[in-house]
Design a protein around this motif. Structure first.
Motif, PDB file in Angstrom:
ATOM      1  N   GLU A 120       0.831  -1.206   0.000  1.00  0.00           N
ATOM      2  CA  GLU A 120       0.000   0.000   0.000  1.00  0.00           C
ATOM      3  C   GLU A 120       0.867   1.258   0.000  1.00  0.00           C
ATOM      4  O   GLU A 120       0.574   2.217  -0.712  1.00  0.00           O
ATOM      5  CB  GLU A 120      -0.932   0.006   1.215  1.00  0.00           C
ATOM      6  CG  GLU A 120      -2.012  -1.052   1.146  1.00  0.00           C
ATOM      7  CD  GLU A 120      -2.745  -1.238   2.478  1.00  0.00           C
ATOM      8  OE1 GLU A 120      -2.437  -0.510   3.467  1.00  0.00           O
ATOM      9  OE2 GLU A 120      -3.616  -2.119   2.532  1.00  0.00           O
ATOM     10  N   GLN A 121       1.949   1.244   0.784  1.00  0.00           N
ATOM     11  CA  GLN A 121       2.861   2.390   0.809  1.00  0.00           C
ATOM     12  C   GLN A 121       3.501   2.607  -0.548  1.00  0.00           C
ATOM     13  O   GLN A 121       3.622   3.733  -1.018  1.00  0.00           O
ATOM     14  CB  GLN A 121       3.962   2.187   1.853  1.00  0.00           C
ATOM     15  CG  GLN A 121       3.543   2.456   3.250  1.00  0.00           C
ATOM     16  CD  GLN A 121       4.704   2.272   4.215  1.00  0.00           C
ATOM     17  OE1 GLN A 121       5.741   1.695   3.888  1.00  0.00           O
ATOM     18  NE2 GLN A 121       4.541   2.774   5.427  1.00  0.00           N
ATOM     19  N   GLN A 122       3.912   1.520  -1.190  1.00  0.00           N
ATOM     20  CA  GLN A 122       4.537   1.631  -2.502  1.00  0.00           C
ATOM     21  C   GLN A 122       3.548   2.205  -3.516  1.00  0.00           C
ATOM     22  O   GLN A 122       3.906   3.029  -4.354  1.00  0.00           O
ATOM     23  CB  GLN A 122       5.052   0.281  -2.978  1.00  0.00           C
ATOM     24  CG  GLN A 122       6.338  -0.117  -2.320  1.00  0.00           C
ATOM     25  CD  GLN A 122       6.895  -1.403  -2.890  1.00  0.00           C
ATOM     26  OE1 GLN A 122       6.160  -2.250  -3.402  1.00  0.00           O
ATOM     27  NE2 GLN A 122       8.191  -1.574  -2.792  1.00  0.00           N
ATOM     28  N   GLU A 123       2.302   1.762  -3.446  1.00  0.00           N
ATOM     29  CA  GLU A 123       1.275   2.284  -4.352  1.00  0.00           C
ATOM     30  C   GLU A 123       1.065   3.774  -4.131  1.00  0.00           C
ATOM     31  O   GLU A 123       0.983   4.539  -5.082  1.00  0.00           O
ATOM     32  CB  GLU A 123      -0.043   1.533  -4.160  1.00  0.00           C
ATOM     33  CG  GLU A 123      -0.021   0.113  -4.692  1.00  0.00           C
ATOM     34  CD  GLU A 123      -1.283  -0.663  -4.350  1.00  0.00           C
ATOM     35  OE1 GLU A 123      -2.303  -0.020  -4.013  1.00  0.00           O
ATOM     36  OE2 GLU A 123      -1.242  -1.891  -4.418  1.00  0.00           O
ATOM     37  N   ARG A 124       0.990   4.194  -2.868  1.00  0.00           N
ATOM     38  CA  ARG A 124       0.815   5.616  -2.555  1.00  0.00           C
ATOM     39  C   ARG A 124       2.025   6.408  -3.039  1.00  0.00           C
ATOM     40  O   ARG A 124       1.891   7.483  -3.596  1.00  0.00           O
ATOM     41  CB  ARG A 124       0.615   5.824  -1.058  1.00  0.00           C
ATOM     42  CG  ARG A 124      -0.781   5.538  -0.584  1.00  0.00           C
ATOM     43  CD  ARG A 124      -1.032   6.123   0.794  1.00  0.00           C
ATOM     44  NE  ARG A 124      -0.062   5.730   1.787  1.00  0.00           N
ATOM     45  CZ  ARG A 124      -0.142   4.667   2.574  1.00  0.00           C
ATOM     46  NH1 ARG A 124      -1.173   3.860   2.465  1.00  0.00           N
ATOM     47  NH2 ARG A 124       0.774   4.401   3.456  1.00  0.00           N
ATOM     48  N   HIS A 125       3.221   5.855  -2.797  1.00  0.00           N
ATOM     49  CA  HIS A 125       4.446   6.545  -3.204  1.00  0.00           C
ATOM     50  C   HIS A 125       4.517   6.655  -4.716  1.00  0.00           C
ATOM     51  O   HIS A 125       4.865   7.693  -5.258  1.00  0.00           O
ATOM     52  CB  HIS A 125       5.664   5.810  -2.652  1.00  0.00           C
ATOM     53  CG  HIS A 125       6.958   6.513  -2.930  1.00  0.00           C
ATOM     54  ND1 HIS A 125       7.283   7.688  -2.323  1.00  0.00           N
ATOM     55  CD2 HIS A 125       7.967   6.208  -3.773  1.00  0.00           C
ATOM     56  CE1 HIS A 125       8.465   8.090  -2.772  1.00  0.00           C
ATOM     57  NE2 HIS A 125       8.895   7.198  -3.653  1.00  0.00           N
TER      58      HIS A 125
END
Length: 130
Positions: A120-125
């Protein structure tokens, strides 16, 4: 982990204010840097070191606190070995923290939850950098 880092910096004679600590956390929350140890090192150094005479001291503390955590060098953080994550948890989580984690299930369930959050963090980033 970040609290022990700040405490270690203070113990080494590097003045770290609550405001600086919050600035660092806010920058991390907003994806100001790539999610790797090298980028974190530079962000933390710029945030906490006010005098170049303290750089060596900062480096020693950083090395002690984050020993064993290496840069990703292109390694997918979702593919981190469970043993590596287990060592980090044992090193930095208190018994109280471990008790809070217990309701999430066994170690495998916790690792799956961690991988989901990392994805999820990678997607947001990735969404923020376009």
């Amino acid at each position: 982990m970040f609290h022990s880092f700040v405490d270690a910096l203070r113990s080494a004679g590097i003045a770290v204010s609550i405001r600086e600590h919050l600035v660092l956390l806010d920058a991390l929350d907003h994806g100001v840097i790539d999610p790797d140890i090298d980028s974190f090192y530079h962000l933390a150094r710029v945030t906490f070191v006010k005098d170049e005479g303290l750089v060596d001291r900062f480096d020693r503390v950083f090395g002690q606190v984050f020993a064993g955590i290496e840069g990703t060098n292109g390694v997918d953080p979702l593919a981190l070995p469970d043993e590596w994550l287990r060592r980090i948890a044992e090193r930095y989580l208190s018994p109280e923290d471990m008790a809070k984690i217990a309701p999430t299930g066994d170690w495998n369930a916790l690792m799956n939850l961690l991988r989901q959050r990392l994805a999820e963090q990678q997607e947001r980033h990735a969404g923020g950098s376009k």
